[in-house]
Design a protein around this motif. Sequence first.
Motif, PDB file in Angstrom:
ATOM      1  N   GLU A  24       0.899  -1.229  -0.080  1.00 37.04           N
ATOM      2  CA  GLU A  24      -0.059  -0.086   0.009  1.00 37.04           C
ATOM      3  C   GLU A  24       0.951   1.334  -0.021  1.00 37.04           C
ATOM      4  O   GLU A  24       0.601   2.254  -0.881  1.00 37.04           O
ATOM      5  N   PHE A  25       1.999   1.118   0.872  1.00 38.28           N
ATOM      6  CA  PHE A  25       2.724   2.337   0.863  1.00 38.28           C
ATOM      7  C   PHE A  25       3.617   2.530  -0.485  1.00 38.28           C
ATOM      8  O   PHE A  25       3.494   3.815  -0.989  1.00 38.28           O
ATOM      9  N   GLU A  26       3.933   1.576  -1.112  1.00 36.43           N
ATOM     10  CA  GLU A  26       4.622   1.623  -2.296  1.00 36.43           C
ATOM     11  C   GLU A  26       3.555   2.244  -3.420  1.00 36.43           C
ATOM     12  O   GLU A  26       4.142   2.781  -4.508  1.00 36.43           O
ATOM     13  N   GLN A  27       2.611   1.741  -3.317  1.00 40.80           N
ATOM     14  CA  GLN A  27       1.269   2.124  -4.403  1.00 40.80           C
ATOM     15  C   GLN A  27       1.116   3.779  -4.202  1.00 40.80           C
ATOM     16  O   GLN A  27       0.867   4.330  -5.233  1.00 40.80           O
ATOM     17  N   ARG A  28       1.165   4.121  -3.062  1.00 38.91           N
ATOM     18  CA  ARG A  28       0.938   5.435  -2.718  1.00 38.91           C
ATOM     19  C   ARG A  28       1.817   6.229  -3.474  1.00 38.91           C
ATOM     20  O   ARG A  28       1.577   7.419  -4.165  1.00 38.91           O
ATOM     21  N   ILE A  29       3.105   6.057  -3.350  1.00 32.27           N
ATOM     22  CA  ILE A  29       4.436   6.783  -3.875  1.00 32.27           C
ATOM     23  C   ILE A  29       4.428   6.581  -5.324  1.00 32.27           C
ATOM     24  O   ILE A  29       4.657   7.708  -5.862  1.00 32.27           O
ATOM     25  N   PRO A  37       4.733  12.750   8.112  1.00 30.86           N
ATOM     26  CA  PRO A  37       4.965  12.181   9.194  1.00 30.86           C
ATOM     27  C   PRO A  37       4.082  11.223   9.899  1.00 30.86           C
ATOM     28  O   PRO A  37       4.644   9.883  10.550  1.00 30.86           O
ATOM     29  N   GLY A  38       2.979  11.308  10.017  1.00 25.96           N
ATOM     30  CA  GLY A  38       1.687  10.444  10.703  1.00 25.96           C
ATOM     31  C   GLY A  38       1.657   9.183  10.006  1.00 25.96           C
ATOM     32  O   GLY A  38       0.968   8.305  10.706  1.00 25.96           O
ATOM     33  N   ASP A  39       1.915   9.107   8.690  1.00 23.43           N
ATOM     34  CA  ASP A  39       1.640   7.766   8.310  1.00 23.43           C
ATOM     35  C   ASP A  39       2.539   6.670   8.267  1.00 23.43           C
ATOM     36  O   ASP A  39       3.725   6.885   8.927  1.00 23.43           O
ATOM     37  N   TRP A  40       1.848   5.587   7.905  1.00 21.55           N
ATOM     38  CA  TRP A  40       2.864   4.320   8.099  1.00 21.55           C
ATOM     39  C   TRP A  40       4.016   4.324   7.184  1.00 21.55           C
ATOM     40  O   TRP A  40       3.698   4.800   5.931  1.00 21.55           O
ATOM     41  N   MET A  41       5.252   4.218   7.638  1.00 19.42           N
ATOM     42  CA  MET A  41       6.169   3.876   6.640  1.00 19.42           C
ATOM     43  C   MET A  41       6.890   2.942   7.137  1.00 19.42           C
ATOM     44  O   MET A  41       7.320   2.521   8.292  1.00 19.42           O
ATOM     45  N   PRO A  42       7.832   2.070   6.266  1.00 22.63           N
ATOM     46  CA  PRO A  42       8.708   0.959   6.670  1.00 22.63           C
ATOM     47  C   PRO A  42       9.988   1.416   7.433  1.00 22.63           C
ATOM     48  O   PRO A  42      10.267   2.700   7.190  1.00 22.63           O
ATOM     49  N   ASP A 156      10.633  17.187  -5.840  1.00 24.91           N
ATOM     50  CA  ASP A 156       9.732  16.093  -6.408  1.00 24.91           C
ATOM     51  C   ASP A 156       9.654  14.667  -5.587  1.00 24.91           C
ATOM     52  O   ASP A 156       9.098  13.934  -6.278  1.00 24.91           O
ATOM     53  N   GLY A 157      10.175  14.691  -4.582  1.00 22.61           N
ATOM     54  CA  GLY A 157      10.426  13.664  -3.737  1.00 22.61           C
ATOM     55  C   GLY A 157       9.037  13.297  -3.245  1.00 22.61           C
ATOM     56  O   GLY A 157       8.130  13.880  -3.455  1.00 22.61           O
ATOM     57  N   ALA A 158       9.085  12.143  -2.268  1.00 21.86           N
ATOM     58  CA  ALA A 158       7.963  11.620  -1.776  1.00 21.86           C
ATOM     59  C   ALA A 158       7.740  12.116  -0.170  1.00 21.86           C
ATOM     60  O   ALA A 158       6.442  11.647   0.231  1.00 21.86           O
ATOM     61  N   MET A 227      15.376   5.511  -5.126  1.00 19.72           N
ATOM     62  CA  MET A 227      14.541   5.839  -6.264  1.00 19.72           C
ATOM     63  C   MET A 227      13.244   5.248  -6.320  1.00 19.72           C
ATOM     64  O   MET A 227      12.255   6.044  -6.782  1.00 19.72           O
ATOM     65  N   LYS A 228      13.257   3.893  -5.937  1.00 18.95           N
ATOM     66  CA  LYS A 228      11.667   3.394  -5.951  1.00 18.95           C
ATOM     67  C   LYS A 228      10.728   3.956  -4.828  1.00 18.95           C
ATOM     68  O   LYS A 228       9.571   4.291  -5.305  1.00 18.95           O
ATOM     69  N   TRP A 229      11.494   4.364  -3.875  1.00 19.34           N
ATOM     70  CA  TRP A 229      10.376   5.220  -2.978  1.00 19.34           C
ATOM     71  C   TRP A 229      10.642   6.973  -2.989  1.00 19.34           C
ATOM     72  O   TRP A 229      10.297   7.509  -2.308  1.00 19.34           O
TER      73      TRP A 229
END
Lengths: 340, 202
Positions: A24-29, A37-42, A156-158, A227-229
């Motif tokens: 889900e995280f990677e799809q969002r990105i 900051p409040g989002d779940w992240m690995p 332009d990052g995430a 780059m993937k993230w």
Amino acid sequence: MSGAANPVSPPDITITCDPDKLAEFEQRIADGVLIEPGDWMPDSYRALMLRMAEHHANSEIVGALPEGEWITRAPSMLRKLALIAKVQDEVGHGQMLYRVSQELGKSRDDMLRDLITGKTKYHNCFNYPCPTWGDIAMIQWLIDGAAIMNQKTLADGAYGPYVRTMNRINMEEAFHFKSGEDMVLTLMGGTKGQQIMAQDAFDRWWPIALMFFGPADKPNAEELPAMKWRMKTERNDSLRQRYVNRFAPAAMDMGLVIHVCEKDAAGLVTSKRPDEAIALDEDTGNWSFTQPDWDEFWRVIRGNGPCNAHRVALRRLSYEQGAWVRRAIGTGAVATPPAA
Amino acid sequence: MSKVREQDLTFGDSLPDPTPDARHWVIYTMKREAAPYKWAGYVDAPDASLALQFAREHYGLDEACIGIIAHEHKDASDGVYSLDPLKPGNAAGDDGDSWTVFTLEKRGGNHQSAGTVNAPDAKIAIERATAAFAGPKVRSIRVVPTARIHETTESELIIWRTHDMNYKLAKGYAKDVRAKWSRFRDEKTYEQYRKDDIAKHF
């Protein structure tokens, strides 16, 4: 100024987390959604983002040192005012980026201690000397120009807090770059002595500017976390090519000659010859150029550059001499300055 | 070169004891009359007075503004950062203390002031603020007790505007750079270069 949040040799990242959450995280990105900051992240994302923001923050405050040395020797009141403002900006950028890093879980004191004990790095380009005012002009034109180019891609990052900080910083960097361009134009439009000063400084800083973007990425960079993230959004070589396309013709139009140089251990040029590779490919619009000395790059990054020890020592001096102030502010306790 | 940079810098084996991080403040600036306060950045400072002074130095000098506010980071309560615009909900009520509301219109964007609500605690303040200020763009709501927000006075800001500070703005160099470039490039070429500078390269 530094902007080059391209710390090399990223740690091996082992992603161990809930695969559904990670997907889900990677799809969002991938969808262009920014992470707040409040989002779940690995955990590995947090660690990499911290490493990147901390490296950038370190670079800002160490980057202020070579320019700060020239405030007292600026050639006019206007240049002195501008240089003071620029140095203040750079330290302010460090302040903002340390805050981004703090929110990722590391205290500022720990970051400063890691910097002065060599556990963390800062950008390589600040390990070189600035023997003349021409060097200050070239730093602001070539290095701040490179920083803007790099930081525009980082914006332009995430990661939301880093992105909004980049946008703020880039606004201030525009002044640094324009001030530098004005200084280089002034020198190149001046006396023979001024032109020689500018050319000598250009010889020192052109290869450093080419190294600014870091060595070539791995072939599979797009599949790796950075780059993937979308921590970085453009390959180092691509940025470097865009940079050469922008700056090589401008330098030559001003009358500067692009040289391939040999340097001594102090970072000063010992011999030089015109870069015969410099040419415009009309088909691609790209300028070809001679690559910088990547052996030198690795030597400097490992701590063996002309100014590594001095830059870190100055930061340590500030840290040690300021400890009593931080203690008084932070704890309210009575503290006294160290003996003179 | 200053003396401090010429001295032989040698140090003992150990660092001084660790020191605590300073209090952390969030800064917002107002560009013109009746405009919202927008997030500008951060400062670390031991108290509100110094936080505002640092903010005036750092953020008040970078771009003309007519007001600066600051609050401690720990006093802010953020609601969810939604992927879609927030739905207003139906929270109502006017009891409790005043909370200043900041909205975030896009992820990675900057919070800006929207107004105030009264509420007995942060959770209810966010609910009531969402009901009052959620719109087609708002992705998140931040509330801060109004009493914990510190503001510059007009006289504190004016002092920073008493001399020409174009030297610290990119546009302050535009005329000189154009004139100097004209010694090397003709006007048409320069104009193309200037446009490319902004649009293409930077």
